[in-house]
Design an enzyme around this catalytic site. Structure first.
Site, PDB file in Angstrom:
ATOM      1  N   HIS A   1       0.906  -1.191   0.127  1.00  0.00           N
ATOM      2  CA  HIS A   1      -0.086   0.097   0.088  1.00  0.00           C
ATOM      3  C   HIS A   1       0.959   1.365   0.101  1.00  0.00           C
ATOM      4  O   HIS A   1       0.738   2.247  -0.756  1.00  0.00           O
ATOM      5  CB  HIS A   1      -0.776  -0.112   1.262  1.00  0.00           C
ATOM      6  CG  HIS A   1      -1.861   1.158   1.393  1.00  0.00           C
ATOM      7  ND1 HIS A   1      -3.094   0.969   0.927  1.00  0.00           N
ATOM      8  CD2 HIS A   1      -1.536   2.629   1.654  1.00  0.00           C
ATOM      9  CE1 HIS A   1      -3.582   2.334   1.135  1.00  0.00           C
ATOM     10  NE2 HIS A   1      -2.896   3.139   1.524  1.00  0.00           N
ATOM     11  N   GLU A   2       1.659   1.271   0.929  1.00  0.00           N
ATOM     12  CA  GLU A   2       2.612   2.650   1.063  1.00  0.00           C
ATOM     13  C   GLU A   2       3.694   2.805  -0.262  1.00  0.00           C
ATOM     14  O   GLU A   2       3.881   3.817  -0.446  1.00  0.00           O
ATOM     15  CB  GLU A   2       3.383   2.324   2.434  1.00  0.00           C
ATOM     16  CG  GLU A   2       2.541   2.688   3.763  1.00  0.00           C
ATOM     17  CD  GLU A   2       1.599   3.795   3.454  1.00  0.00           C
ATOM     18  OE1 GLU A   2       1.857   4.606   3.132  1.00  0.00           O
ATOM     19  OE2 GLU A   2       0.482   3.480   4.133  1.00  0.00           O
TER      20      GLU A   2
ATOM     21  N   HIS B   1       1.876   4.850  -2.749  1.00  0.00           N
ATOM     22  CA  HIS B   1       2.162   6.324  -2.416  1.00  0.00           C
ATOM     23  C   HIS B   1       3.752   6.841  -2.817  1.00  0.00           C
ATOM     24  O   HIS B   1       3.797   7.972  -3.407  1.00  0.00           O
ATOM     25  CB  HIS B   1       1.691   6.644  -0.902  1.00  0.00           C
ATOM     26  CG  HIS B   1       0.079   6.484  -0.494  1.00  0.00           C
ATOM     27  ND1 HIS B   1      -0.651   6.612  -1.625  1.00  0.00           N
ATOM     28  CD2 HIS B   1      -0.230   5.729   0.378  1.00  0.00           C
ATOM     29  CE1 HIS B   1      -1.828   6.432  -0.992  1.00  0.00           C
ATOM     30  NE2 HIS B   1      -1.450   5.654   0.205  1.00  0.00           N
TER      31      HIS B   1
END
Length: 419
Positions: free
Chosen positions: A18-19, A22
């Site tokens: 997920h990170e 980003h």
């Protein structure tokens, strides 16, 4: 112990994936990433790369974050008169401003700072040997803060709020997007491990070893055409026929199963086996084993999982209950149960949790990615940026809501799982 290890692995993979979404798109959009953190709380491990990004592993498995330049309280303040040591590059630009008494460079230039602009003009002014001098600061210069922490300066062009709308939008969406991709990939992997995707449209069956059908002579890929006279053309027909044929069935009674094997039609007596309140005959849906079938099967499982989660979310909105939510404790409990059931259960759980995390993060609450995306869209429609103060207050309110909700959910999970 196995449950704890499984939980840590699943949690770690979900957060990192997920990170990283980003992180990757922030970098691609020209945004300076201050920190890539896995977990929350005190640091267990840290490393700074050449680009100035700090990578940290933190103690509490409660999520993670990517901290970007321009978010929150990101500015370094240098008080007038502060002693500093300046290190210059070959062009005479300041490449390092040392405000601490550590990491001293013997070739550095001592200065008492009287003024600076590290965002726009990129300059620093101060007294050098009682003479006021101004030096240009390199775009990628670093500051060693009083506690010894070294960070890159953040000129306006690398700050989050000054990236393009498109850049910020994809940066915020990339986390959930990565979770969806991970969920799909894991579901496809699961189908390959299982040997194929169940074909519920067919009446061909797989036969369970030592099951009732196997004892009656059925073999894998035989085609069941009727049960007690009930016509069977699909898996749904088969389950309904078994249900109808076993109603009021005595302990030693059998049912008639007509099947086709090697183009020959046969009818045998099968003694169903009772499990709880239902009867089974020891067969399962046959598998579609083609490469394309496996890929499509993984996509089908991912879509089915997303649909289930969206329905649960709808139910949560119409009838809120903490029992419908789960936090890290519930995730640990599910990981523990999956670990007992083997690799396929662990992969299935990981895929569902990944899709769940992606959908949850798209909810338009300010603290979540969905809230940030909503503000990006509003800014695009208005064609002017939302005031930083307004955005900060909205985000703070969202964080407060999420913290209260997380505490309530975690407490509810603890009481439900351990008491």
């Amino acid at each position: 112990m196995l449950g704890i290890i499984t939980f840590i692995i699943i949690f770690g993979i979900l957060v990192i994936v997920h990170e990283f979404g980003h992180f990757y798109f922030a970098k691609k959009s020209g945004i300076l990433v201050r920190e890539f953190a896995i977990g929350m709380g005190p640091k267990i491990f840290s490393h700074v790369d050449q680009g100035g990004t700090l990578y940290t592993l933190r103690m509490l498995p409660l999520g993670g974050y990517v901290r970007m330049a321009g978010w929150g309280d990101d500015k370094t303040e240098i008080k007038t008169g502060t002693p500093a040591s300046l290190t210059l590059n070959e062009q005479g630009f300041v490449k390092r401003i040392n405000l601490s008494q550590s990491k001293l460079d013997p070739t550095s230039l001592p200065m008492h700072v009287t003024g600076y602009d590290l965002e726009d003009q990129l300059s620093i002014t101060g007294l050098v040997l009682e003479e006021t001098k101004t030096y240009k600061v390199a775009h990628d210069a670093t500051i060693v803060e009083e506690d010894g922490t070294e960070i890159r300066i953040a000129p306006l062009d690398v700050q989050y709020q000054n990236a393009s709308i498109g850049g910020r939008l994809i940066t915020n969406f990339a986390g959930p997007m990565n979770n969806f991709i991970l969920g799909i990939v894991v579901f496809i992997l699961l189908v390959f491990l299982q040997g194929g995707m169940p074909d519920f449209s067919s009446n061909h069956v797989g036969v369970q070893e030592n099951g009732a059908a196997a004892k009656a002579g059925l073999r894998d890929n035989d085609q069941i055409v009727a049960i007690n006279g009930y016509k069977v053309t699909s898996w749904n027909d088969l389950t309904e026929a078994v249900d109808l044929a076993t109603r009021d069935l005595g302990p030693s009674q059998t049912i008639k199963v007509t099947y086709k094997s090697h183009q020959r039609l046969k009818t045998v007596a099968v003694k169903p086996q009772k499990h709880a309140k239902t009867y089974t005959i020891g067969v399962k849906a046959s598998l579609k084993t083609g490469f394309k079938d496996k890929l499509l099967g993984g996509l089908e499982l991912a879509w089915s999982g997303a649909f289930t989660i969206l329905n649960a979310l709808k139910g949560l909105i119409t009838g809120f209950s903490l029992n419908k939510l789960g936090g890290p404790v519930a995730m640990y409990d599910m990981s523990n149960q999956a670990a007992q059931n083997g690799l396929e259960s662990v992969l299935s759980l990981m895929a569902m949790l990944s899709i769940n995390l992606g959908i949850f993060n798209l909810i338009p609450i300010p603290a979540l990615d969905g809230g940030k995306i909503l503000m990006n869209i509003i800014e695009a429609i208005r064609r002017k940026p939302i005031k930083q103060e307004t955005e900060a207050y909205i985000t703070l309110a969202g964080v407060a809501i999420m913290v209260v909700l997380m505490i309530a959910v975690t407490w509810n999970d603890i009481m439900r799982v351990f008491f």
